[in-house]
Design an enzyme around this catalytic site. Structure first.
Site, PDB file in Angstrom:
ATOM      1  N   HIS A   1      -1.485   1.403   7.453  1.00 16.51           N
ATOM      2  CA  HIS A   1      -2.006   1.383   6.083  1.00 16.51           C
ATOM      3  C   HIS A   1      -1.848   2.767   5.469  1.00 16.51           C
ATOM      4  CE1 HIS A   1      -4.311   0.260   2.612  1.00 16.51           C
ATOM      5  NE2 HIS A   1      -5.236   1.168   2.861  1.00 16.51           N
TER       6      HIS A   1
ATOM      7  N   CYS B   1       0.819  -1.216   0.000  1.00 16.48           N
ATOM      8  CA  CYS B   1       0.000   0.000   0.000  1.00 16.48           C
ATOM      9  C   CYS B   1       0.854   1.268   0.000  1.00 16.48           C
ATOM     10  CB  CYS B   1      -0.951   0.003   1.189  1.00 16.48           C
ATOM     11  SG  CYS B   1      -0.138  -0.214   2.791  1.00 16.48           S
TER      12      CYS B   1
END
Length: 682
Positions: free
Chosen positions: A600, A378
């Site tokens: 994230h 990510c």
């Protein structure tokens, strides 16, 4: 709305090209015939649309199954035609070299089905060069002169085919008469088979089966057909026969041209010959040229249809005029790369990393978003997403003057902006002096050994080094399919960034030289994100360097961000006082931020650069949020209120505040966020 015949046909061709690995051809097709929302990208759906699920299952059971749907369909029709010919007795019309059909066994196939063809290697070894010359010098009318004692021979792996050849009915041997065939049979093109008994014997026989109708032959004479160049090549020695073959083929061409009745048709032949073309009833064998003899700039793709009219305007060549020397990856550099990326040369990339490329969302309102398949890369995707938005919103003019319209880009605009984003990231990693682009060449350059675990990627890698940004953009344009659609796209970018920076400088950037760029569970470290965002793999997000007293007169140097970045970063860790994000990242040149929230990375961006320079404490503006991993189905627009305007909004329980709002408040203190009827992400 059901897809049209054209869309299904285009999708079928793209599936064929994709399975064959013809990436440049796909790129050319996408440029000349762009994809539409009705294009079929799912192979299973394409099978359903064509109603060939049963054929697909039957093919999988074969000993040598074909790989593409197009081949499955073609194979089915060839086998069907072969079965019909045997049933109706058409196979008895095959003419052996004895000039009689009675000596040829009934039921022998007149058309070779694809399963047989797969077993036949259409290649001639260098020892058969003289035999090729001999057969090429025999005119069609002299086929009966081949020795009768040779007799019919069965097809075997030493056979080869000279295909795409028409003959006038008057040139065929006597046993074949036009009245013995139906009109349909006359219009079929058949195969000339040439069989070799052994390496030293002369060519045993030549067969011509069934005539082609005069009308069909005349219509096709204006078309040009070239025999595939690698067809007759086995090794270097076969090149010596090139001049002789061309001469014999030219003699054969002259003899065939004499059989044309009409002066007008004869003139057409001469016109085509003057242009260096080959007519349908002429076979020209050309040996494979050396690489230096090829002029790729002048390569032209010509479509041939049944109308007999050849296109006069050539397509633009997809081969760039720029040529760059590639350097294959070696064992030493591979070991170093895997160590700095994964921590050990025995480690391998996870499946999530291997399957991740820079593909875009199919959702209408989120066409600008790069989709993440699974967790792990990510940080890389969010960083490229940020630079992509910079190019799309602030440096792209295709979407018009209204910046909001640019959030609905076309496929070509997306690809172009992706190329520009990758170019900027790699060029900055190379200190704006040089860059390296890594691609998958498809073949291995070295054999793994020693303290190293292979995963089938580094061995096939080729690296291109450039020293100016224009060449860098050209190389990425040439190979953008590998980054956008192919496997390893995300990995190739990371490797390119590390090599552009150099392995030595990446280690020097870090506080601890042994820190890997990809940490536990496949997550991106801050060093990797910083390498992509600011061109240096520093370990911290504060401004400049900080020295800490580690006792006993020793100082520890912590390295941070040295200059203002083009795109920024906001971190939830700052809200919890774990780190401090400096102004170089918090106030970037463009209102685009990579957001680090709970391990994230996602992206937050605005449409007005003024919100970065406006010192007014009472502000209200919109920010857009995109998370490629969350299967986002709608656009998320947040209205942020700062200062006195923030006090007008209802204050909620601090425990229910979404982490994204906490990240926003690290940039705009005490700001309130309105999710505009979108469900808040907790």
């Amino acid at each position: 709305m059901a897809p049209s015949v054209e869309e299904i046909s285009s999708s079928l061709v793209r599936e064929y090209l994709s399975r064959k690995g013809l990436k440049r051809t796909i790129a050319c097709m996408d440029e000349e015939h762009p994809r539409t929302p009705a294009s079929i990208n799912n192979r299973s759906l394409l099978k359903q649309m064509l109603n060939i699920e049963d054929l697909y299952r039957q093919n999988k059971l074969q000993k040598s199954p074909v790989k593409t749907l197009l081949e499955i369909i073609v194979k089915h029709h060839i086998e069907r035609l072969h079965h019909e010919n045997i049933t109706t007795g058409d196979s008895q019309h095959v003419v052996p070299n004895t000039g009689s059909t009675s000596d040829y066994r009934a039921g022998s196939p007149s058309i070779i089905n694809e399963t047989k063809a797969d077993e036949i290697t259409p290649v001639i070894c260098s020892e058969l060069s003289s035999e090729v010359k001999e057969i090429c010098s025999i005119p069609v009318t002299d086929l009966s002169a081949i020795s009768e004692k040779d007799g019919p021979t069965s097809l075997n792996p030493n056979n080869f085919l000279i295909d795409n050849t028409d003959y006038q009915a008057g040139q065929l041997p006597m046993p074949l008469k036009k009245e013995n065939y139906t009109r349909k049979e006359k219009e079929e093109s058949l195969i000339v088979g040439v069989t070799s008994k052994n390496k030293t014997s002369r060519i045993r026989r030549g067969m011509v089966a069934r005539p082609v109708a005069q009308e069909s032959n005349r219509r096709r004479q204006s078309q040009r057909v070239e025999v595939s160049q690698p067809l007759f090549i086995r090794d270097q020695e076969s090149r010596e026969s090139q001049d002789g073959l061309a001469k014999n083929a030219s003699n054969w061409e002259e003899q065939n041209l004499k059989s044309i009745d009409s002066k007008e048709e004869n003139q057409e032949k001469k016109d085509f010959r003057s242009k260096g073309q080959i007519t349908v009833n002429t076979i020209k064998v050309k040996m494979k040229p050396d690489a230096h003899e090829l002029n790729l700039d002048e390569m032209v793709l010509d479509d041939i249809d049944d109308s007999g009219v050849l296109p006069e305007v050539p397509l633009h060549s997809t081969v760039s005029k720029f040529k760059f020397p590639g350097r294959p990856m070696d064992h030493h550099n591979t070991t170093e790369l895997k160590t700095i990326l994964l921590g050990s040369s025995l480690s391998c990339f996870s499946t999530e990393w291997k399957n991740q490329g820079f593909t875009f969302s199919d959702t209408h309102d989120l066409g600008y978003g790069i989709v993440q398949r699974k967790g792990g890369p990510c940080g890389v995707l969010a960083s490229i997403q940020a630079f992509f938005l910079k190019k799309l919103l602030f440096e792209n003019t295709d979407g018009g003057d209204v910046i909001l319209q640019r959030l609905r880009p076309s496929s070509s605009t997306r690809r172009h902006c992706l190329v520009l984003a990758l170019t900027e990231v790699l060029w900055r990693a190379g200190e704006e002096k040089q860059a390296v682009v890594a691609i998958n060449s498809g073949r291995s350059h070295f054999t793994a050994f020693g303290h190293y675990r292979s995963e089938g990627l580094f061995e096939k890698m080729t690296c291109f080094s450039v020293d100016n940004i224009k060449d860098l953009q050209v190389i990425l344009e040439q190979h953008i399919e590998q980054y956008e659609m192919g496997m390893f796209g995300c990995i190739l970018l990371v490797i390119s960034a590390v090599l552009s920076r150099s392995i030595e400088k990446v280690r020097e950037d870090m506080d601890l030289h042994t820190t890997p760029l990809i940490g536990a569970h496949g997550y991106c470290t801050q060093e990797l994100v910083n390498l992509l965002l600011c061109g240096k793999a520093v370990s911290n997000v504060f401004d400049n360097d900080v020295e800490l007293d580690s006792g006993n007169g020793n100082m520890t140097l912590l390295k941070g961000i040295k200059d203002q970045c083009q795109v920024g970063l906001l971190s939830l860790f700052e809200h919890y006082n774990v780190c401090k994000v400096g102004d170089y990242l918090k106030s970037p040149s463009y209102p685009i931020w990579v957001v680090c929230s709970e391990s994230h990375f996602s992206v937050l961006f605005g449409l007005q650069r003024e919100l970065l320079t406006n010192e007014d404490k009472d502000l209200e503006f919109d920010l857009y949020y995109y998370d490629g991993l969350a299967n986002q189905q709608e656009e998320i627009r947040l209205t942020v209120s700062v200062g006195k305007l923030a006090q007008k909004h209802h204050q909620v329980d601090a425990d229910l505040i979404p982490p994204l709002e906490l990240c926003i408040r690290t940039r705009w203190k005490d700001a309130s966020v309105n999710w505009n009827e979108t469900e808040p992400i907790l």
